[in-house]
Every structure is written in structure tokens, then in C-alpha cells.
Write an enzyme that holds these catalytic residues in place. Structure first.
Site, PDB file in Angstrom:
ATOM      1  CG  HIS A 173      -2.135   1.039   0.967  1.00 56.46           C
ATOM      2  ND1 HIS A 173      -2.363   2.062   0.578  1.00 56.46           N
ATOM      3  CD2 HIS A 173      -3.196   0.748   1.682  1.00 56.46           C
ATOM      4  CE1 HIS A 173      -3.613   1.944   0.617  1.00 56.46           C
ATOM      5  NE2 HIS A 173      -4.442   1.801   1.516  1.00 56.46           N
ATOM      6  CD  GLU A 395     -12.497  -0.158 -23.607  1.00 58.19           C
ATOM      7  OE1 GLU A 395     -12.209  -2.044 -24.166  1.00 58.19           O
ATOM      8  OE2 GLU A 395     -13.397  -0.387 -23.557  1.00 58.19           O
TER       9      GLU A 395
END
Length: 451
Positions: A173, A395
Site C-alpha cells: 500500500h 479499457e
């Protein structure tokens, strides 16, 4: 009424029958490796987030992009990505001069694993339901490496019998928050399509460096010092109690009705808006606070925590391309009796006021607090929202993901918000894990607030 469903863990696949085919390291290009070795400063926001976050991105079969082709494309794109995200090939270390964590950008490499499951995507069942077995779709530790040389970033491509596949990504993280990880995925998709980076990253974490000298100008009720944590429960702690898991589905229409309910009496001149996040968080807070069984608990105070992005709240603003963690913990607190008796719009106001509290000076004060004290957020419940991060909007050459989700390790004081799968993109799933009696009350108050 919200759709609620509990699935017995016995109905979930306990073993995805995943076989690791190859595990290796991917390195930046030779040109990057020949640069002068450097370290990357980590801000006080980054420092407290030294743990792995695992996400799984599921993709439908695409005859033009079988998993074997996808794996090779990803391997090559990651090499190019690490030329600009140099820290992903580095290792965490304690800086001997400062005593702080930083990233040694030593080019030691990121993990890359290929695997295969004996199931089809359809046989995995409802992807929204957080199956603990999804952990097998992610690699965070490479067995061939010692514990002190594990990568900060690891990628696993798992093929399914139907031709579909998953990308399982494990990141420490300290490397990214949710928004910068989404930017990384968009950049990776650009590289896969042989296009320029959509958003060249800003890796300068000193933009969130503490002031010198540090100035704590606000009380920070949302934080607890490390030495006090032995007597203070933090929301990140696991419990040995048996927990019931329940997912509550809120449709876009139900969220709209909650917003209308809150807006009916919200002051038109006020600074709090009845956003989707504010009304869902207010709903979760009310239900969680009132799920306690004992009546005398009504006099006790309840504190809810939730993340607020500070990129646009600082002066000057942080660039949207900033790669580090820029979320601070906002809080709202009230007596449980107030959460029972106050109108819903007042609870929404309190949630909104908690976020509005985080101005440039408040954020700098919180960062400076982290310079003076070592500590963590603490409260009764934390809302962790994956709702609008937009991972499923990226995408790739083979299309958008069917679904993206974190690998969930249940905590009774962390409530997760997940996006809907396909269709109703403005709906949200609320995942709660509570002891049986508290879960029954949580569900009753959930339905009561919606009615």
C-alpha cells in the site's frame, strides 16, 4: 427494500484448483537499471500503510487474446511501466540515517506469475460475493526469495478453462492509493495498446512532507498514538468471534430515494451535499451503531471513519498524477441515542461535515501529527469504499474487466462498499461482517432506514 443475501461458505468454491505454471521476476529495461541508484522518500501518509493490497480483475474470453498471449503482452508492458514507475521494482527498507521507511529503487524486480484454474469463470459463481478462495488468484510472496527481499508489486495471470482469465495484482500500500492505482492501470492499458502514457506519473512524495518544524494545529480525534493502541481497539484488528457475512444491494433508485430523504430538510445554504457516498455512509453508520444489543449502549459515543482524498484540498493542489497515498481519515461522532432519534438528514450532515473538516491546514496538521507521533486511525467502524474507483472502466486491448474486487479478509468493524457488476453501475453492494445478533439488528435498521 434493499436486496440482502447471505451465502453459506459451503456453497462457495473452497478450492479454485489453481496450479502455478511459472513464477519469475520482471525487471525494468537495461537503460533504467544503468541509472544512478536512488531511494524514494515516503510521506507520513505512506509510512503507516506498510501492508499488501490484493485485487483481482476478471476478464471474459476473447478469441483474439488467449491467456498465453495476454501474459506475454503484460510481461513486456510491465518492463516499460517500470521505466517510469521505477519504485515498483524496488524494495522497502528502513533508512539508516532517518529511521524512516523508504523505497530503495534497486531494480530488484517485480513478481510475475502465470497460473491455471480447472474451472470456468461461470463456475466461480457470483463474483460480487467475496470468496476467500480468490486469494489463490494473487501472489504476494515469491517462494524463491527470502522474506526481506519480497517484491512490492506482483502480477498473476490465471487462465480459466473457458478461455477467460484474471489479473491478480498485489501491491504494497505504500506504492499506491486507490486513485493512483487506477491511473497506473490506465497507463498500463496504454502501453499494452502501444500508445503514450495516458497520465505520466508524479513520483515526488516530498510534496506531502511534514513542515519543519511540525505544527499540529487541530485535535485529531481520528488518530491514536502507538503507545495507546494496546488499550484502544483499532478497526484493523481481527477478531476470534464467529462472524456472519451479509451483502446488502442498494440500487441506483434506492440511493436516489436516500438522497431525496436527506435533501428534504438539508439547508440550501449549507456546505453539505447529499451525495451517494454521504447517504450510504450515513446509513451504514446508523445501522452499525444501533446493532449493539444492550440498551445502555445508547449513551455511548460512536465514531465512524472514512477516507477523503486531499489532492484537490491542498494549496497548492497536488497533481492528479501523484502516485502516493493522498487519503486521510475523516471522522464523524455522535451518541448512539442521537443516531437513533435524529432525522436521517442530520446523520448525513455529520458525515459531510467530517469530510469538510479536511482543509489544507487540517491535512497539513494531520501529516505533522504523523511526524511527531507514531499512530493509526481508530474508531468504531471504518467504511472502505471501492465503489467509484473505476478499476472496471479501464479499457485493455482485450476489453474491460467483467468485475474487479479486492481479496477480502473480513473484519467486523470494517464495512466495504463494492460497485455493481455490469448493468446498474450506480448501484452499490454493502458488505458487513458481524456476530449473529448484531447482524440481525444491522439488517433490521438497514430496512427501517430505507422505509
Amino acid at each position: 427494500m434493499a436486496t440482502s443475501y447471505q451465502e453459506s461458505s459451503s456453497l462457495l468454491l473452497q478450492d479454485l484448483k489453481v496450479t502455478i505454471k511459472e513464477a519469475s521476476l520482471v525487471f525494468p529495461s537495461q537503460e533504467t537499471l544503468t541509472h544512478e541508484r536512488k531511494s524514494m522518500f515516503l510521506s507520513n501518509v505512506d509510512q503507516v500503510l506498510n501492508f499488501d493490497v490484493q485485487t483481482v480483475h476478471f476478464f471474459r474470453p476473447n478469441k483474439d487474446f488467449p491467456p498465453e498471449i495476454v501474459s506475454e503482452m503484460l510481461r513486456k508492458a510491465l518492463v516499460r511501466a517500470m521505466d517510469v514507475y521505477e519504485f515498483l521494482a524496488g524494495r522497502l527498507r528502513v533508512n539508516p540515517s532517518s529511521g524512516r521507511l523508504d523505497v530503495d529503487c534497486n531494480g530488484a524486480g517485480a513478481g510475475f506469475v502465470t497460473a491455471a484454474s480447472e474451472y470456468t469463470l461461470e463456475e466461480l459463481g457470483d463474483l460480487v460475493y467475496p470468496n476467500p478462495a480468490f486469494a489463490k488468484l494473487v501472489t504476494s510472496q515469491l517462494q524463491s526469495l527470502p522474506k526481506d527481499d519480497q517484491p512490492l508489486f506482483a502480477f498473476q495471470v490465471t487462465s480459466f478453462k473457458c478461455g477467460g482469465f484474471s489479473m491478480g495484482i498485489s501491491t504494497n500500500h505504500t506504492t499506491f492509493d486507490g486513485l493512483s492505482f487506477k491511473t497506473f492501470l490506465a497507463n498500463l492499458a496504454s502501453l499494452l495498446s502501444e500508445k503514450p502514457l495516458s497520465t505520466p506519473p508524479c513520483n515526488d512524495r516530498t510534496l506531502l512532507k511534514a513542515r519543519s518544524p511540525p505544527r499540529v494545529t487541530f485535535p485529531h480525534h481520528e488518530l491514536v498514538q502507538l503507545q495507546d493502541s494496546e488499550t484502544t481497539t483499532t478497526v484493523f484488528e481481527a477478531t476470534s468471534e464467529h462472524l456472519d457475512f451479509n451483502i446488502f444491494k442498494l440500487s441506483s433508485q434506492q440511493i436516489l430515494r436516500l438522497k431525496e430523504k436527506a435533501s428534504e430538510s438539508l439547508s440550501s445554504t449549507g456546505c453539505v451535499r447529499a451525495t451517494g457516498f454521504n447517504v450510504v455512509t450515513a446509513l451504514v453508520w446508523r445501522c452499525k451503531a444501533l446493532s449493539f444489543v444492550e440498551e445502555e449502549d445508547l449513551e455511548k459515543e460512536s465514531t465512524i471513519l472514512y477516507a477523503v482524498d486531499i489532492r484537490g484540498r491542498l494549496d497548492p493542489q497536488l497533481p492528479s498524477s501523484y502516485t502516493g497515498n493522498t487519503v486521510l481519515t475523516a471522522y464523524a461522532k455522535a451518541k448512539r441515542k442521537a443516531l437513533l432519534e435524529e432525522p436521517f438528514r442530520r446523520i448525513v450532515e455529520m458525515v459531510g461535515e467530517g469530510a469538510n473538516r479536511i482543509t489544507d491546514e487540517y491535512a497539513r496538521s494531520a501529516i505533522d501529527w504523523g511526524e511527531l507521533y507514531k499512530g493509526f486511525p481508530h474508531g468504531e467502524v471504518l467504511v472502505s469504499s471501492w465503489w467509484k474507483l473505476g478499476f472496471a472502466e479501464v479499457e485493455y486491448p482485450w476489453g474491460k474487466p467483467k468485475y474487479c474486487c479486492p481479496v477480502v479478509y473480513h473484519r467486523k468493524d470494517i464495512v466495504l462498499l463494492f460497485p455493481d457488476i455490469d448493468g446498474d453501475s450506480k448501484g452499490v453492494y454493502v458488505l458487513a461482517a458481524l456476530p449473529s445478533k448484531e447482524m440481525a439488528k444491522f439488517q433490521n435498521w438497514f430496512e427501517d432506514t430505507l422505509s
